[in-house]
Design a protein around this motif. Sequence first.
Motif, PDB file in Angstrom:
ATOM      1  N   TYR A 361       0.836  -1.205   0.000  1.00  0.00           N
ATOM      2  CA  TYR A 361       0.000   0.000   0.000  1.00  0.00           C
ATOM      3  C   TYR A 361       0.870   1.254   0.000  1.00  0.00           C
ATOM      4  O   TYR A 361       0.612   2.203  -0.762  1.00  0.00           O
ATOM      5  CB  TYR A 361      -0.904  -0.026   1.234  1.00  0.00           C
ATOM      6  N   GLY A 362       1.905   1.249   0.840  1.00  0.00           N
ATOM      7  CA  GLY A 362       2.812   2.393   0.903  1.00  0.00           C
ATOM      8  C   GLY A 362       3.515   2.636  -0.410  1.00  0.00           C
ATOM      9  O   GLY A 362       3.612   3.776  -0.883  1.00  0.00           O
ATOM     10  N   GLY A 363       3.993   1.559  -1.030  1.00  0.00           N
ATOM     11  CA  GLY A 363       4.692   1.695  -2.298  1.00  0.00           C
ATOM     12  C   GLY A 363       3.794   2.234  -3.398  1.00  0.00           C
ATOM     13  O   GLY A 363       4.208   3.102  -4.181  1.00  0.00           O
ATOM     14  N   LEU A 364       2.555   1.745  -3.455  1.00  0.00           N
ATOM     15  CA  LEU A 364       1.621   2.195  -4.489  1.00  0.00           C
ATOM     16  C   LEU A 364       1.292   3.675  -4.345  1.00  0.00           C
ATOM     17  O   LEU A 364       1.272   4.416  -5.330  1.00  0.00           O
ATOM     18  CB  LEU A 364       0.334   1.360  -4.419  1.00  0.00           C
ATOM     19  N   LEU A 365       1.054   4.125  -3.107  1.00  0.00           N
ATOM     20  CA  LEU A 365       0.691   5.524  -2.902  1.00  0.00           C
ATOM     21  C   LEU A 365       1.875   6.462  -3.124  1.00  0.00           C
ATOM     22  O   LEU A 365       1.697   7.584  -3.619  1.00  0.00           O
ATOM     23  CB  LEU A 365       0.097   5.734  -1.499  1.00  0.00           C
ATOM     24  N   ILE A 366       3.066   6.006  -2.799  1.00  0.00           N
ATOM     25  CA  ILE A 366       4.253   6.839  -3.026  1.00  0.00           C
ATOM     26  C   ILE A 366       4.524   6.962  -4.528  1.00  0.00           C
ATOM     27  O   ILE A 366       4.834   8.043  -5.035  1.00  0.00           O
ATOM     28  CB  ILE A 366       5.474   6.256  -2.290  1.00  0.00           C
ATOM     29  N   ASP A 367       4.394   5.839  -5.250  1.00  0.00           N
ATOM     30  CA  ASP A 367       4.651   5.856  -6.699  1.00  0.00           C
ATOM     31  C   ASP A 367       3.611   6.676  -7.454  1.00  0.00           C
ATOM     32  O   ASP A 367       3.927   7.344  -8.447  1.00  0.00           O
ATOM     33  CB  ASP A 367       4.667   4.425  -7.248  1.00  0.00           C
ATOM     34  N   SER A 368       2.363   6.635  -7.001  1.00  0.00           N
ATOM     35  CA  SER A 368       1.297   7.334  -7.724  1.00  0.00           C
ATOM     36  C   SER A 368       0.954   8.688  -7.119  1.00  0.00           C
ATOM     37  O   SER A 368       0.222   9.469  -7.725  1.00  0.00           O
ATOM     38  CB  SER A 368       0.023   6.471  -7.738  1.00  0.00           C
ATOM     39  N   GLY A 369       1.462   8.962  -5.925  1.00  0.00           N
ATOM     40  CA  GLY A 369       1.149  10.219  -5.258  1.00  0.00           C
ATOM     41  C   GLY A 369       2.360  10.809  -4.567  1.00  0.00           C
ATOM     42  O   GLY A 369       3.278  11.304  -5.211  1.00  0.00           O
ATOM     43  N   SER A 370       2.362  10.711  -3.243  1.00  0.00           N
ATOM     44  CA  SER A 370       3.467  11.272  -2.470  1.00  0.00           C
ATOM     45  C   SER A 370       3.426  10.705  -1.054  1.00  0.00           C
ATOM     46  O   SER A 370       2.466  10.041  -0.656  1.00  0.00           O
ATOM     47  CB  SER A 370       3.345  12.796  -2.406  1.00  0.00           C
ATOM     48  N   TYR A 371       4.491  11.002  -0.301  1.00  0.00           N
ATOM     49  CA  TYR A 371       4.510  10.588   1.104  1.00  0.00           C
ATOM     50  C   TYR A 371       3.396  11.293   1.882  1.00  0.00           C
ATOM     51  O   TYR A 371       2.784  10.700   2.780  1.00  0.00           O
ATOM     52  CB  TYR A 371       5.869  10.912   1.739  1.00  0.00           C
ATOM     53  N   LYS A 372       3.125  12.533   1.552  1.00  0.00           N
ATOM     54  CA  LYS A 372       2.063  13.264   2.258  1.00  0.00           C
ATOM     55  C   LYS A 372       0.710  12.597   2.049  1.00  0.00           C
ATOM     56  O   LYS A 372      -0.094  12.495   2.982  1.00  0.00           O
ATOM     57  CB  LYS A 372       2.023  14.721   1.779  1.00  0.00           C
ATOM     58  N   LEU A 373       0.452  12.147   0.829  1.00  0.00           N
ATOM     59  CA  LEU A 373      -0.798  11.440   0.551  1.00  0.00           C
ATOM     60  C   LEU A 373      -0.874  10.140   1.351  1.00  0.00           C
ATOM     61  O   LEU A 373      -1.921   9.807   1.913  1.00  0.00           O
ATOM     62  CB  LEU A 373      -0.907  11.140  -0.947  1.00  0.00           C
ATOM     63  N   LEU A 374       0.249   9.430   1.424  1.00  0.00           N
ATOM     64  CA  LEU A 374       0.303   8.184   2.189  1.00  0.00           C
ATOM     65  C   LEU A 374      -0.015   8.427   3.654  1.00  0.00           C
ATOM     66  O   LEU A 374      -0.870   7.741   4.243  1.00  0.00           O
ATOM     67  CB  LEU A 374       1.686   7.540   2.042  1.00  0.00           C
TER      68      LEU A 374
END
Length: 399
Positions: A361-374
């Motif tokens: 989940y963390g990897g997907l959100l970082i790749d498609s968004g950002s750490y802030k989104l995660l």
Amino acid sequence: MISQSSQDGDVRKPQHVEINAIVLYITTFFQSTGASLIWPITTLYMHNVLHQSMTVAGIVVMGLSVTMMIGNWLGGKLFDHWNPFKALVISVGLALLTLLSLTFWNSWPVFAIFMLISGFADGLIYTLLNSYATTIQTIDTRKVFNLQYLFMNVGVVAGTAVVGFLFDYGVELVFGGAAVMYGVFFVLVLKFFNVKGLAKQSTRAAEKAAKSTFKTPVVIYAILGLAFSFYMSYILWETVIATHMTDLGMTAKDYSFLWTLNGVIIIFGQGLLDRFIERLPVRWTVLGGSTLFALSFLILIQATTYPMFVFSFVILTIGEILSSPQIPAWIDDLSDPNAKGHAQGLLTMFVSLGRAIGPLYGGLLIDSGSYKLLFTSVFAIMFFFVLLTGLLSKRHVRN
């Protein structure tokens, strides 16, 4: 012939049997120390020594969590419907045999296969130890789990403190050291865990559970969701947040110090909490601690300096102290008294599921968004389950 007890109308109830609490704590320490020698170097060893990609390493770690979930589920079934002692002996024996094998055979892909077997064995062990803990009635259940959690974290501190030193001299020493810890664990199980009458007690409970009209409170499923979100978030600190910190210019030593600080706070905090645990309502310790845990991720959204990461991790650790060891106690309090293994098996399954999904989940959100989104999404998910659990728990307030 009618016995004297029958004539007097004295019908004796089966005497309750339980594991010795001190023995449970000591075995938890050795198991935790052995496990903590392995998990910090798993990804590092696969990537840096066995030259596997981070994707492959991630798949293996996820597979380990999946096999652990299967072990969690089976452990609860074995405790309730078979022989708890034999189940634990086989589980610890399998883990010990796997670690001894890894000491001598740790190339690719043998390493991955043995790690999956190790995850299955540890899954069995975690559920069985938690189920043994539920047999203790001479001590308040919350204190039992609080102290078990304390000894587990002492083991984590001990294991993570020496693993770096051992790894520098070869991975064989790491696996060998872990095998020694599980060897001591195995001896303790053989000597102390064959509690006379416990197997019969579990069998009687299973028979009662089969005939029981007990309806599982809906709040239990909310608590399971809370545990899932808790550990899905927690695993991010062991995976993607380490990369995030180094990307911001911090060192591996800076990151390592956070875990040392985490262990020290937990050891002293759990000891302090144990003095007051009976005075604090279980629902408020779990909900309050989980809220603090969730809020720590809001701090991470704006964290760009090391002190901010330290502050976030301290808040997270305080939340962990309050909620994590109390979740199994709360589940035990609300579950069918004749199916304790099943309840603890479900809980450890959801914990393992959170740890399995978190890195992906963390990897997907970082790749498609950002750490802030995660970090924002993690806070939202956790806070949703805190609110849901709080609302549903009002119907089942026991403490």
